[in-house]
Structures are given as C-alpha cells and as structure tokens.
Write a protein that holds these residues in place. Structure first.
Motif, PDB file in Angstrom:
ATOM      1  N   ARG A 131     -24.635 -40.040 -13.795  1.00  0.00           N
ATOM      2  CA  ARG A 131     -25.424 -41.191 -13.348  1.00  0.00           C
ATOM      3  C   ARG A 131     -25.294 -41.429 -11.857  1.00  0.00           C
ATOM      4  O   ARG A 131     -26.227 -41.912 -11.218  1.00  0.00           O
ATOM      5  CB  ARG A 131     -24.972 -42.463 -14.074  1.00  0.00           C
ATOM      6  CG  ARG A 131     -25.557 -42.630 -15.425  1.00  0.00           C
ATOM      7  CD  ARG A 131     -25.009 -43.852 -16.103  1.00  0.00           C
ATOM      8  NE  ARG A 131     -25.674 -45.081 -15.684  1.00  0.00           N
ATOM      9  CZ  ARG A 131     -25.342 -46.265 -16.163  1.00  0.00           C
ATOM     10  NH1 ARG A 131     -24.383 -46.402 -17.044  1.00  0.00           N
ATOM     11  NH2 ARG A 131     -25.985 -47.343 -15.752  1.00  0.00           N
ATOM     12  N   LEU A 132     -24.126 -41.125 -11.320  1.00  0.00           N
ATOM     13  CA  LEU A 132     -23.854 -41.427  -9.916  1.00  0.00           C
ATOM     14  C   LEU A 132     -24.302 -40.336  -8.956  1.00  0.00           C
ATOM     15  O   LEU A 132     -24.194 -40.503  -7.746  1.00  0.00           O
ATOM     16  CB  LEU A 132     -22.351 -41.675  -9.731  1.00  0.00           C
ATOM     17  CG  LEU A 132     -21.779 -42.893 -10.450  1.00  0.00           C
ATOM     18  CD1 LEU A 132     -20.275 -42.954 -10.242  1.00  0.00           C
ATOM     19  CD2 LEU A 132     -22.453 -44.172 -10.001  1.00  0.00           C
ATOM     20  N   THR A 133     -24.784 -39.229  -9.491  1.00  0.00           N
ATOM     21  CA  THR A 133     -25.215 -38.127  -8.635  1.00  0.00           C
ATOM     22  C   THR A 133     -26.700 -38.219  -8.366  1.00  0.00           C
ATOM     23  O   THR A 133     -27.510 -38.274  -9.286  1.00  0.00           O
ATOM     24  CB  THR A 133     -24.857 -36.771  -9.269  1.00  0.00           C
ATOM     25  OG1 THR A 133     -23.444 -36.734  -9.475  1.00  0.00           O
ATOM     26  CG2 THR A 133     -25.261 -35.618  -8.374  1.00  0.00           C
ATOM     27  N   MET A 134     -27.032 -38.232  -7.095  1.00  0.00           N
ATOM     28  CA  MET A 134     -28.403 -38.427  -6.653  1.00  0.00           C
ATOM     29  C   MET A 134     -29.265 -37.198  -6.925  1.00  0.00           C
ATOM     30  O   MET A 134     -28.869 -36.083  -6.594  1.00  0.00           O
ATOM     31  CB  MET A 134     -28.370 -38.719  -5.145  1.00  0.00           C
ATOM     32  CG  MET A 134     -29.691 -39.054  -4.538  1.00  0.00           C
ATOM     33  SD  MET A 134     -29.503 -39.449  -2.787  1.00  0.00           S
ATOM     34  CE  MET A 134     -29.082 -37.855  -2.124  1.00  0.00           C
ATOM     35  N   PRO A 135     -30.432 -37.426  -7.531  1.00  0.00           N
ATOM     36  CA  PRO A 135     -31.371 -36.310  -7.654  1.00  0.00           C
ATOM     37  C   PRO A 135     -31.734 -35.814  -6.256  1.00  0.00           C
ATOM     38  O   PRO A 135     -31.720 -36.597  -5.315  1.00  0.00           O
ATOM     39  CB  PRO A 135     -32.585 -36.931  -8.336  1.00  0.00           C
ATOM     40  CG  PRO A 135     -32.092 -38.211  -8.929  1.00  0.00           C
ATOM     41  CD  PRO A 135     -30.928 -38.654  -8.085  1.00  0.00           C
TER      42      PRO A 135
END
Length: 149
Positions: A29-33
């Motif tokens: 969830r915390l990793t940016m696309p």
C-alpha cells in the motif's frame, strides 16, 4: 553516506499509527505506482523479524531483504537491508505523539550507494525518488487512518 529525513503529521493517536505499521505487508500500500511490490515472506514485526520482497521498477526486479531491530510497539522500529541494491541502508521509523490526537511519523534513512556501476545507477535513481515516495506514503497513511477516527 547519504541521509534522508521525512516527517508527516497525522491527526490520530500514536497507538493507531503504530498499529497500522505493525503489518509489514502494508509495504504494498505504501509503495507508489508504478513500482510493484512482490512479497516473498514477511514475519510479524518483532526484534529480528524479516521482510523479503522484490520491488519491480518497470521490468527491473530489485530483490530486498530487511531485518527489523529496535522494535518498540508504540514508538517505531528500524529496518536494515541485509540483501539488496544498496551497500548500506538503515531506515528508522519513529512515531512521536505531539498530543493525544496527533502523531508525527518521522522516517530517517542512512544509505551508501552500491559500488557496481549498474547498481550504483539504480541506487541513485531510487534515492532521488525518496521525496516523492515518502510524500505518497504520508498521503496513504493519512487517508487510511484519518478516515477511521
């Protein structure tokens, strides 16, 4: 040695922030696309627990193994890369109660770039993206937690 610090204030109690961060699977969830996280194994957050994952930066897989230390169930934890692209990577996650209803999340990273030319380039690319990535993380955490309270 490179150093990076990021702070974000969240309008929720420190216990809620700490609880949210206890599950290492939130890394997705915390990793940016457009970066994709493939989790191989995560152990419950505890002293010496491990998180083994691959960051897919486009077609490039970057395998990472982190070990958690200085785990405090309310005030934060440290993850240290034991296998990955950087020569050294130590990331301290601190949760600081500003008052009963406000918490500061402070991320402090110390890193050394890889010496191999290819991985040195990858490390610099990742390092330069940290401000944007942590701004995204702050937005995700704020949206997830401030809705609940």
């Amino acid at each position: 040695m490179k150093e990076f610090t990021h702070q974000v204030k969240i309008s929720v109690p420190i216990e809620a922030v700490a609880e949210f961060h206890r599950d290492a699977r939130i890394l997705r969830r915390l990793t940016m696309p457009p970066i994709i996280v493939q989790i191989h194994e995560v152990e419950p957050l505890d002293e010496g627990s491990k998180a083994d994952f691959t960051l897919w930066i486009g077609p490039l897989p970057v395998r990472w193994l982190a070990v958690h230390s200085q785990v405090d169930t309310v005030n934060g934890f440290t993850d240290t890369q034991v296998r990955g692209p950087f020569r050294k990577w130590v990331h301290r996650h601190s949760f600081i109660a500003l008052d009963e209803h406000t918490t500061e999340i402070r991320d402090e990273i110390q890193a050394e770039m890889a010496t191999h030319p290819f991985w040195y380039f990858v490390c610099w690319f990742m390092w330069l993206g940290l401000p944007m990535m942590f701004a995204y993380r702050g937005w995700v955490v704020r949206r997830a937690l401030e809705k609940v309270t």
